[in-house]
Design an enzyme around this catalytic site. Structure first.
Site, PDB file in Angstrom:
ATOM      1  N   ASP A 124      29.953   2.352  -3.335  1.00 58.28           N
ATOM      2  CA  ASP A 124      28.360   2.123  -3.830  1.00 58.28           C
ATOM      3  C   ASP A 124      27.689   3.666  -3.693  1.00 58.28           C
ATOM      4  O   ASP A 124      26.874   4.176  -4.336  1.00 58.28           O
ATOM      5  CB  ASP A 124      28.143   1.005  -3.627  1.00 58.28           C
ATOM      6  CG  ASP A 124      28.459  -0.041  -4.260  1.00 58.28           C
ATOM      7  OD1 ASP A 124      28.667  -0.290  -5.453  1.00 58.28           O
ATOM      8  OD2 ASP A 124      28.495  -1.214  -3.579  1.00 58.28           O
ATOM      9  N   GLY A 125      27.690   4.088  -1.740  1.00 59.69           N
ATOM     10  CA  GLY A 125      27.182   4.832  -2.132  1.00 59.69           C
ATOM     11  C   GLY A 125      27.321   6.272  -2.257  1.00 59.69           C
ATOM     12  O   GLY A 125      26.316   6.838  -3.172  1.00 59.69           O
ATOM     13  N   THR A 161      32.917   0.018   0.733  1.00 64.67           N
ATOM     14  CA  THR A 161      33.564  -1.352   1.814  1.00 64.67           C
ATOM     15  C   THR A 161      32.689  -2.134   0.866  1.00 64.67           C
ATOM     16  O   THR A 161      33.344  -3.416   1.298  1.00 64.67           O
ATOM     17  CB  THR A 161      31.913  -0.634   2.868  1.00 64.67           C
ATOM     18  OG1 THR A 161      33.000   0.782   3.370  1.00 64.67           O
ATOM     19  CG2 THR A 161      32.208  -1.890   3.807  1.00 64.67           C
ATOM     20  N   ASP A 346      20.910   0.727  -3.671  1.00 69.17           N
ATOM     21  CA  ASP A 346      22.359   1.056  -3.728  1.00 69.17           C
ATOM     22  C   ASP A 346      22.652   1.170  -2.239  1.00 69.17           C
ATOM     23  O   ASP A 346      23.564   1.626  -2.127  1.00 69.17           O
ATOM     24  CB  ASP A 346      22.841   1.610  -4.555  1.00 69.17           C
ATOM     25  CG  ASP A 346      22.341   1.545  -6.499  1.00 69.17           C
ATOM     26  OD1 ASP A 346      22.021   0.585  -6.254  1.00 69.17           O
ATOM     27  OD2 ASP A 346      22.770   2.781  -7.181  1.00 69.17           O
ATOM     28  N   GLU A 348      21.330   2.838  -0.096  1.00 75.40           N
ATOM     29  CA  GLU A 348      21.037   3.522   0.307  1.00 75.40           C
ATOM     30  C   GLU A 348      19.499   3.776   0.483  1.00 75.40           C
ATOM     31  O   GLU A 348      18.036   3.275  -0.843  1.00 75.40           O
ATOM     32  CB  GLU A 348      20.454   5.209  -0.382  1.00 75.40           C
ATOM     33  CG  GLU A 348      22.247   4.831  -1.132  1.00 75.40           C
ATOM     34  CD  GLU A 348      22.915   5.237   0.099  1.00 75.40           C
ATOM     35  OE1 GLU A 348      23.203   6.398   1.228  1.00 75.40           O
ATOM     36  OE2 GLU A 348      24.420   4.728   0.253  1.00 75.40           O
TER      37      GLU A 348
END
Length: 368
Positions: A124-125, A161, A346, A348
């Site tokens: 997602d990062g 992840t 997200d 972050e």
């Protein structure tokens, strides 16, 4: 003998630009695996002899260190299958990220050069950075090639992840299935969220933005990603230490201010999942034109333990002190003005309140 071209850009942000022709060098198939290991440099590898992008350039943005290095290893295994499935008129353009925010620069340059799609390879990062690369100075990035009529699409090969955004679509963490999806090329317009602050530049998100305890947990979890999905549990336990619920005030769709007492977490969902599979905003739909906002109030540490199964199943909306609503925009402030209420999107970390979150309907075309 098959040949590939690599464009290595010394310090600029260009990736496929013909202005980098002085750095163009030829290398063979045998040398390809060696070049792929150079993860600290930006590169573009594609089939064919043209150094300028065509409407069928597919740019794969790869975080080789994602998931403790698993992303880079899986990507190398995936490449032969990817080549075998794509048409000959498709250029496979590979770009390995070298650090935080690199994927943003890569994406912007790919769009400006008229790439057909930018595909995030990772978690997602990485997806979050690629999405932010679709925008610049508050506006969508546009290609410089006036002859290219199409817009650049967003794609995803989930190899990270959490891969929470993929769950909303029912996608498995299967890279081969993702390649098949990219080959089919079906596209749909999806919404994107934008977060603005008093002095911060605009920030974009595609999945879930959250505030207070869950954002603090995500901040700590990012330090333990080497433990896989267990990082979310560790982050939550650390966030609970010394946690206090806070009174927040919200303004929905430009209306009047409302006070929300003893807020534990406030989640703004463009999609459904966060935190490694928790279905926090179960009614969110990235094609709806609205966020789902879920607010948890006056939760204690034992409430999470007792109700954790409901949070993962998405059945927590019936729980006492949990509310949900559909909104187009929401502004959130800490009544105390302490400046210590975390916000993330997200996964972050973005800093602290106050912030305004607004939906941008149908902002990006996605391969789905």
């Amino acid at each position: 003998m098959a040949c590939y071209y690599q464009i290595t850009l010394g310090g600029g942000t260009g990736m496929l630009s013909t202005s980098s022709s002085s750095n163009l060098r030829l290398f063979t198939t045998a040398q390809y695996s060696m070049a792929s290991d150079l993860s600290h440099q930006r590169s573009s590898v594609f089939h064919g002899s043209s150094s300028s992008p065509s409407p069928r350039d597919l740019v794969f943005v790869v975080n080789p260190r994602g998931a403790n290095g698993r992303t880079g290893k899986e990507w190398k295994k995936l490449l032969p299958y990817l080549r075998s499935r794509l048409d000959k008129d498709c250029n496979i353009c590979e770009s390995l990220t070298s650090g935080p925010y690199h994927a943003i620069d890569i994406t912007r340059e790919a769009i400006r050069e008229g790439a057909d799609a930018v595909i995030a390879v990772g978690g997602d990062g990485t997806l979050h950075e690629v999405v932010n690369g679709f925008f610049w100075a508050g506006k969508p990035v546009v290609n410089h090639n006036k002859e290219v009529a199409h817009s650049t699409a967003l794609g995803l090969i989930p190899l990270g992840t959490g891969s929470d955004f993929a769950r909303t679509w029912g996608w498995k963490n299967d890279p081969y299935e993702a390649v098949d999806r990219i080959v089919k090329g079906l596209r749909s317009r999806i919404d994107v969220g934008i977060i603005t602050g008093e002095s911060e530049e605009a920030h974009y998100f595609i999945n879930v933005a959250d505030i207070h305890l869950s954002a603090k947990a995500g901040y700590y979890a990012s330090r333990y990603k080497r433990f896989g999905n267990l990082c979310y549990v560790i982050g939550a336990l650390q966030a609970f230490m010394g946690h206090n619920n806070h009174d927040l005030r919200i303004k929905v769709d430009g209306g009047e201010w409302e006070t929300c007492s003893q807020v534990t977490a406030l989640c703004v969902g463009n999609a459904k999942y966060f935190g490694g599979g928790m279905k926090i905003t179960p009614n969110a739909d990235p094609c709806s034109g609205n966020f789902e906002v879920v607010i948890l109030q006056d939760f204690k540490w034992y409430d999470f333990i007792l109700k954790l199964h409901k949070l993962y199943r998405g059945t927590h909306l019936s729980v006492e002190n949990v509310s949900s609503r559909s909104v187009h925009s929401i502004k959130v402030e800490d009544i105390s003005g302490s400046g210590s209420i975390y916000i993330q999107s997200d996964g972050e970390h973005l800093g602290f309140l106050p912030r305004k979150l607004t939906i941008l309907p149908s902002a990006i075309e996605m391969i789905c």
